[in-house]
Design a protein around this motif. Structure first.
Motif, PDB file in Angstrom:
ATOM      1  N   PRO A   1       0.821  -1.229   0.000  1.00 48.10           N
ATOM      2  CA  PRO A   1       0.000   0.000   0.000  1.00 48.10           C
ATOM      3  C   PRO A   1       0.851   1.273   0.000  1.00 48.10           C
ATOM      4  CG  PRO A   1      -0.896  -1.601   1.549  1.00 48.10           C
ATOM      5  CD  PRO A   1       0.417  -2.136   1.097  1.00 48.10           C
ATOM      6  N   LYS A   2       1.930   1.265   0.765  1.00 45.65           N
ATOM      7  CA  LYS A   2       2.821   2.420   0.795  1.00 45.65           C
ATOM      8  C   LYS A   2       3.496   2.622  -0.560  1.00 45.65           C
ATOM      9  CE  LYS A   2       7.083   3.949   3.106  1.00 45.65           C
ATOM     10  NZ  LYS A   2       8.084   3.584   4.157  1.00 45.65           N
ATOM     11  N   ALA A   3       3.925   1.527  -1.194  1.00 46.96           N
ATOM     12  CA  ALA A   3       4.575   1.633  -2.489  1.00 46.96           C
ATOM     13  C   ALA A   3       3.612   2.169  -3.545  1.00 46.96           C
ATOM     14  CB  ALA A   3       5.121   0.269  -2.912  1.00 46.96           C
ATOM     15  N   ARG A   4       2.357   1.708  -3.520  1.00 41.51           N
ATOM     16  CA  ARG A   4       1.365   2.185  -4.503  1.00 41.51           C
ATOM     17  C   ARG A   4       1.075   3.673  -4.298  1.00 41.51           C
ATOM     18  NH1 ARG A   4      -0.487  -1.800  -7.549  1.00 41.51           N
ATOM     19  NH2 ARG A   4      -0.552  -3.936  -6.739  1.00 41.51           N
ATOM     20  N   LYS A   5       1.043   4.093  -3.061  1.00 41.32           N
ATOM     21  CA  LYS A   5       0.812   5.509  -2.776  1.00 41.32           C
ATOM     22  C   LYS A   5       1.945   6.364  -3.340  1.00 41.32           C
ATOM     23  CE  LYS A   5       0.177   8.765   1.050  1.00 41.32           C
ATOM     24  NZ  LYS A   5       0.096   8.909   2.530  1.00 41.32           N
ATOM     25  N   HIS A   6       3.184   5.938  -3.112  1.00 45.05           N
ATOM     26  CA  HIS A   6       4.328   6.687  -3.631  1.00 45.05           C
ATOM     27  C   HIS A   6       4.374   6.634  -5.154  1.00 45.05           C
ATOM     28  CE1 HIS A   6       6.810   6.432   0.364  1.00 45.05           C
ATOM     29  NE2 HIS A   6       5.690   7.133   0.468  1.00 45.05           N
ATOM     30  N   LEU A   7       3.994   5.500  -5.737  1.00 46.47           N
ATOM     31  CA  LEU A   7       3.958   5.409  -7.194  1.00 46.47           C
ATOM     32  C   LEU A   7       2.948   6.394  -7.775  1.00 46.47           C
ATOM     33  CD1 LEU A   7       4.197   1.581  -8.012  1.00 46.47           C
ATOM     34  CD2 LEU A   7       5.745   3.382  -8.774  1.00 46.47           C
TER      35      LEU A   7
ATOM     36  N   GLU B   1       4.559 -12.581 -15.471  1.00 46.06           N
ATOM     37  CA  GLU B   1       3.772 -13.392 -14.532  1.00 46.06           C
ATOM     38  C   GLU B   1       3.183 -12.531 -13.416  1.00 46.06           C
ATOM     39  OE1 GLU B   1       2.250 -17.100 -13.155  1.00 46.06           O
ATOM     40  OE2 GLU B   1       3.386 -16.673 -14.992  1.00 46.06           O
ATOM     41  N   LEU B   2       3.978 -11.594 -12.893  1.00 48.79           N
ATOM     42  CA  LEU B   2       3.517 -10.741 -11.796  1.00 48.79           C
ATOM     43  C   LEU B   2       2.902  -9.436 -12.282  1.00 48.79           C
ATOM     44  CD1 LEU B   2       6.534 -11.180  -9.334  1.00 48.79           C
ATOM     45  CD2 LEU B   2       4.392 -12.451  -9.389  1.00 48.79           C
ATOM     46  N   ASP B   3       2.928  -9.212 -13.607  1.00 47.29           N
ATOM     47  CA  ASP B   3       2.373  -7.992 -14.203  1.00 47.29           C
ATOM     48  C   ASP B   3       3.055  -6.751 -13.621  1.00 47.29           C
ATOM     49  OD1 ASP B   3       0.842  -6.505 -15.887  1.00 47.29           O
ATOM     50  OD2 ASP B   3      -0.934  -6.465 -14.604  1.00 47.29           O
ATOM     51  N   LEU B   4       4.397  -6.792 -13.555  1.00 48.42           N
ATOM     52  CA  LEU B   4       5.158  -5.679 -13.004  1.00 48.42           C
ATOM     53  C   LEU B   4       5.358  -4.591 -14.045  1.00 48.42           C
ATOM     54  CD1 LEU B   4       7.951  -7.727 -11.175  1.00 48.42           C
ATOM     55  CD2 LEU B   4       5.974  -6.625 -10.115  1.00 48.42           C
ATOM     56  N   SER B   5       5.463  -3.363 -13.560  1.00 45.89           N
ATOM     57  CA  SER B   5       5.778  -2.256 -14.452  1.00 45.89           C
ATOM     58  C   SER B   5       7.233  -2.290 -14.875  1.00 45.89           C
ATOM     59  CB  SER B   5       5.455  -0.928 -13.766  1.00 45.89           C
ATOM     60  OG  SER B   5       5.849   0.161 -14.562  1.00 45.89           O
TER      61      SER B   5
ATOM     62  N   ALA C   1       1.438 -17.705  -3.312  1.00 51.43           N
ATOM     63  CA  ALA C   1       1.865 -17.810  -1.925  1.00 51.43           C
ATOM     64  C   ALA C   1       2.252 -16.463  -1.335  1.00 51.43           C
ATOM     65  CB  ALA C   1       3.046 -18.786  -1.818  1.00 51.43           C
ATOM     66  N   LEU C   2       2.480 -15.468  -2.188  1.00 52.08           N
ATOM     67  CA  LEU C   2       2.812 -14.141  -1.675  1.00 52.08           C
ATOM     68  C   LEU C   2       1.624 -13.476  -1.009  1.00 52.08           C
ATOM     69  CD1 LEU C   2       4.966 -12.825  -4.674  1.00 52.08           C
ATOM     70  CD2 LEU C   2       5.760 -13.858  -2.548  1.00 52.08           C
ATOM     71  N   GLY C   3       0.419 -13.882  -1.402  1.00 52.97           N
ATOM     72  CA  GLY C   3      -0.784 -13.339  -0.769  1.00 52.97           C
ATOM     73  C   GLY C   3      -1.120 -11.917  -1.178  1.00 52.97           C
ATOM     74  N   VAL C   4      -0.469 -11.374  -2.211  1.00 49.76           N
ATOM     75  CA  VAL C   4      -0.736 -10.018  -2.671  1.00 49.76           C
ATOM     76  C   VAL C   4      -0.656  -9.983  -4.190  1.00 49.76           C
ATOM     77  CG1 VAL C   4       0.109  -8.852  -0.589  1.00 49.76           C
ATOM     78  CG2 VAL C   4       1.716  -9.440  -2.409  1.00 49.76           C
ATOM     79  N   THR C   5      -1.245  -8.963  -4.772  1.00 52.33           N
ATOM     80  CA  THR C   5      -1.117  -8.722  -6.210  1.00 52.33           C
ATOM     81  C   THR C   5      -0.075  -7.635  -6.423  1.00 52.33           C
ATOM     82  OG1 THR C   5      -2.903  -7.099  -6.121  1.00 52.33           O
ATOM     83  CG2 THR C   5      -3.493  -9.379  -6.672  1.00 52.33           C
ATOM     84  N   MET C   6       0.787  -7.842  -7.402  1.00 49.92           N
ATOM     85  CA  MET C   6       1.907  -6.926  -7.625  1.00 49.92           C
ATOM     86  C   MET C   6       1.820  -6.234  -8.977  1.00 49.92           C
ATOM     87  SD  MET C   6       4.983  -9.277  -6.034  1.00 49.92           S
ATOM     88  CE  MET C   6       6.145  -7.926  -6.116  1.00 49.92           C
ATOM     89  N   ASN C   7       0.629  -6.177  -9.549  1.00 52.33           N
ATOM     90  CA  ASN C   7       0.484  -5.558 -10.858  1.00 52.33           C
ATOM     91  C   ASN C   7       0.867  -4.077 -10.824  1.00 52.33           C
ATOM     92  OD1 ASN C   7      -2.069  -5.530  -9.245  1.00 52.33           O
ATOM     93  ND2 ASN C   7      -2.687  -4.098 -10.846  1.00 52.33           N
ATOM     94  N   ASP C   8       1.595  -3.659 -11.867  1.00 51.57           N
ATOM     95  CA  ASP C   8       2.011  -2.263 -12.084  1.00 51.57           C
ATOM     96  C   ASP C   8       3.020  -1.775 -11.049  1.00 51.57           C
ATOM     97  OD1 ASP C   8       0.313  -2.092 -14.282  1.00 51.57           O
ATOM     98  OD2 ASP C   8      -1.368  -1.432 -13.046  1.00 51.57           O
ATOM     99  N   LEU C   9       3.613  -2.659 -10.259  1.00 47.14           N
ATOM    100  CA  LEU C   9       4.626  -2.246  -9.301  1.00 47.14           C
ATOM    101  C   LEU C   9       6.003  -2.246  -9.972  1.00 47.14           C
ATOM    102  CD1 LEU C   9       3.591  -4.147  -6.046  1.00 47.14           C
ATOM    103  CD2 LEU C   9       3.309  -1.717  -6.543  1.00 47.14           C
TER     104      LEU C   9
END
Length: 504
Positions: free
Chosen positions: A200-206, A442-446, A472-480
């Motif tokens: 959440p902090k990373a998405r806010k800064h992004l 796979e993780l849909d990273l930016s 297993a990470l329990g989170v979505t990392m798209n666009d990170l």
């Protein structure tokens, strides 16, 4: 010798006096039990914490008396060790006051500071005929426990030092005992735990830096087109806002100075930590300099560019001299070497080998590498070094200070090995690119990048473990934006840094 222990103790004037409490106890031990020098030092350690002169800076008289008495005590023990029998000695020691650390109270309840009480004096009569009884008597006279001495009196066993006697040090210094109520160590941070807490902090800064990043990309494309640049790179520890500022400053500088823009045409511009012309031909501008400093450097660029032609001739001469091997400048760290330093390295190696070939010994016994023998071998040069080795990338590392005969022999002996290692490394780099591309999709990273210190094997291991079970990470990392390095962090522009060897 114990007399050497206190040879550095400072001296001071004697002034004032304090009351003394006399203790004259004759030890009743009659059996001779010896302690080694190490055991004696350990046994007297709590005593030294209480009487050492360094702790009596406010009491010059007591400091001087303790200094003199300690010297006499250690001389007495030395005499027992050497001769077994010495004359009785009477000593006086001043003991530091015990400082008890009380729990903290609110400011309103804090007691008023009181004047410190002076150290108390203890008179000790040394009448024993062995070291064990003498040490025990000294400790008892100062009200210090002798349990640790009794348990270590036998010379046939190692000196045992139980941890409970450490309380003496903490009693006299008012420091906290780390073994009492020591907080449990923090568990290792897992990747799942870190991501769940920080995404959440990373998405806010992004989100906050998205406009700045779009502007930087727009300026980058415009500069590449208008100045006809080969590329623009950012290799600084500053965030994207600093990159945007540098691009704007370079744009304004080129618009106001056409000669600067002409000097940059067709070049690779890199914003880093130093303004220079790299040995790979890249133009590096310090992100910490102002545009005026850039202008001064870029105005002299034509003079530095002529050195690239000299470097090319030297590299060709170097290759012919050493069987066709080529100088490799693709290493990320080596590419930051200034062109003038790289030129000096080439000149030193070439001159050294030529001198060796023309000596009498070289003419008779030197091995001359046949032309083309090392055609596919790549080398890197290091100034002020004598290194001769093969890097993980299959590059032969040559220190220009090395013996020329050793350089020739090393190239002949290890050239084939280095060539095979480089071919294998090229396959590994291609595998790394494929795995990173697969991980990013796979993780849909930016973006997915790595630090300059992360090797190919480490990057492959990191990405393979992430893509093995992304659920297993329990989170979505798209666009990170993910950056593989050696620590966990979230940068101000929203980029997530994670160690390559993260814990599951």
């Amino acid at each position: 010798m114990f007399t050497r222990v206190l040879s550095n103790l400072s001296r001071s004037q004697i002034n004032g006096a304090h009351s003394c409490f006399n203790f004259k106890v004759i030890p009743s031990v009659t059996t001779v039990r010896q302690l080694t020098q190490a055991q004696t030092s350990e046994a007297l350690r709590p005593f030294l914490f209480a009487v050492h002169p360094d702790f009596f800076g406010k009491y010059p008289k007591e400091r001087a008396i303790n200094e003199h008495s300690l010297k006499q005590l250690f001389a007495y023990i030395d005499g027992l060790k050497q001769r077994g029998n010495v004359s009785p000695t009477h000593l006086t020691f001043y003991l530091r006051n015990q400082q008890h650390k009380e729990p903290e109270k609110p400011p309103a309840e804090q007691p008023k500071p009181t004047e410190p009480t002076p150290p108390r004096a203890v008179n000790i009569s040394l009448l024993g005929n062995d070291i064990f009884s003498t040490v025990s008597h000294v400790l008892k006279s100062c009200d210090i426990s002798t349990n640790h001495v009794k348990q270590s009196s036998s010379p046939h066993h190692d000196f045992y030092r139980p941890i409970e006697w450490h309380h003496t040090y903490y009693t006299y210094t008012a420091k906290r005992n780390p073994f009492e109520g020591y907080p449990p160590s923090k568990p290792d941070v897992t990747l799942r735990y870190f991501l769940r807490r920080n995404i959440p902090k990373a998405r806010k800064h992004l989100h906050l830096s998205s406009q700045c990043r779009d502007e930087a990309q727009s300026h980058e494309k415009r500069l590449i087109t208008n100045l006809q640049l080969c590329n623009i790179s950012w290799q600084s520890s500053w965030n994207v806002s600093a990159y945007r500022t540098c691009l704007k400053a370079l744009d304004r500088l080129c618009q106001s100075n056409k000669s600067v823009a002409e000097n940059l045409k067709g070049r690779h511009v890199v914003f880093g930590n130093r303004s220079m012309l790299g040995c790979d031909g890249s133009i590096r501008l310090s992100s910490e300099d102002v545009p005026q400093q850039w202008q001064m450097f870029l105005s002299t660029l034509p003079r530095w560019l002529t050195m690239l032609d000299e470097v090319a001739l030297l590299e060709e001469h170097f290759s012919k001299l050493l069987g066709g091997c080529r100088v490799d400048k693709s290493d990320p760290i080596l590419s930051r070497t200034p062109v003038e330093e790289h030129c000096q390295c080439l000149q030193k190696v070439i001159s050294s080998i030529q001198r060796y070939y023309h000596t009498r010994h070289g003419k008779q016994q030197a091995i001359r590498i046949p032309p083309g023998r090392l055609k596919e071998v790549r080398v890197t040069l290091y100034n002020h070094s004598r290194i001769l080795d093969i890097s993980d990338f299959g590059l032969i590392q040559i220190g220009v200070q090395s013996n020329p005969e050793d350089i020739v022999h090393f190239l002949m002996d290890r050239g084939v090995t280095a060539r095979e290692m480089r071919k294998q490394k090229e396959w590994d780099v291609k595998a790394e690119e494929d795995i990173c591309r697969n991980c990013q999709e796979e993780l849909d990273l930016s973006s997915l990048t790595k630090d300059i210190t992360i090797t190919t094997e480490q990057m492959i291991s990191c990405c393979t473990r992430i893509t093995r079970n992304p659920l297993a990470l329990g989170v979505t990392m798209n666009d990170l934006r993910l950056h593989v390095t050696k620590y966990f962090s979230v940068l101000k522009d929203g980029e997530i840094c994670l160690p390559w060897d993260w814990k599951e």
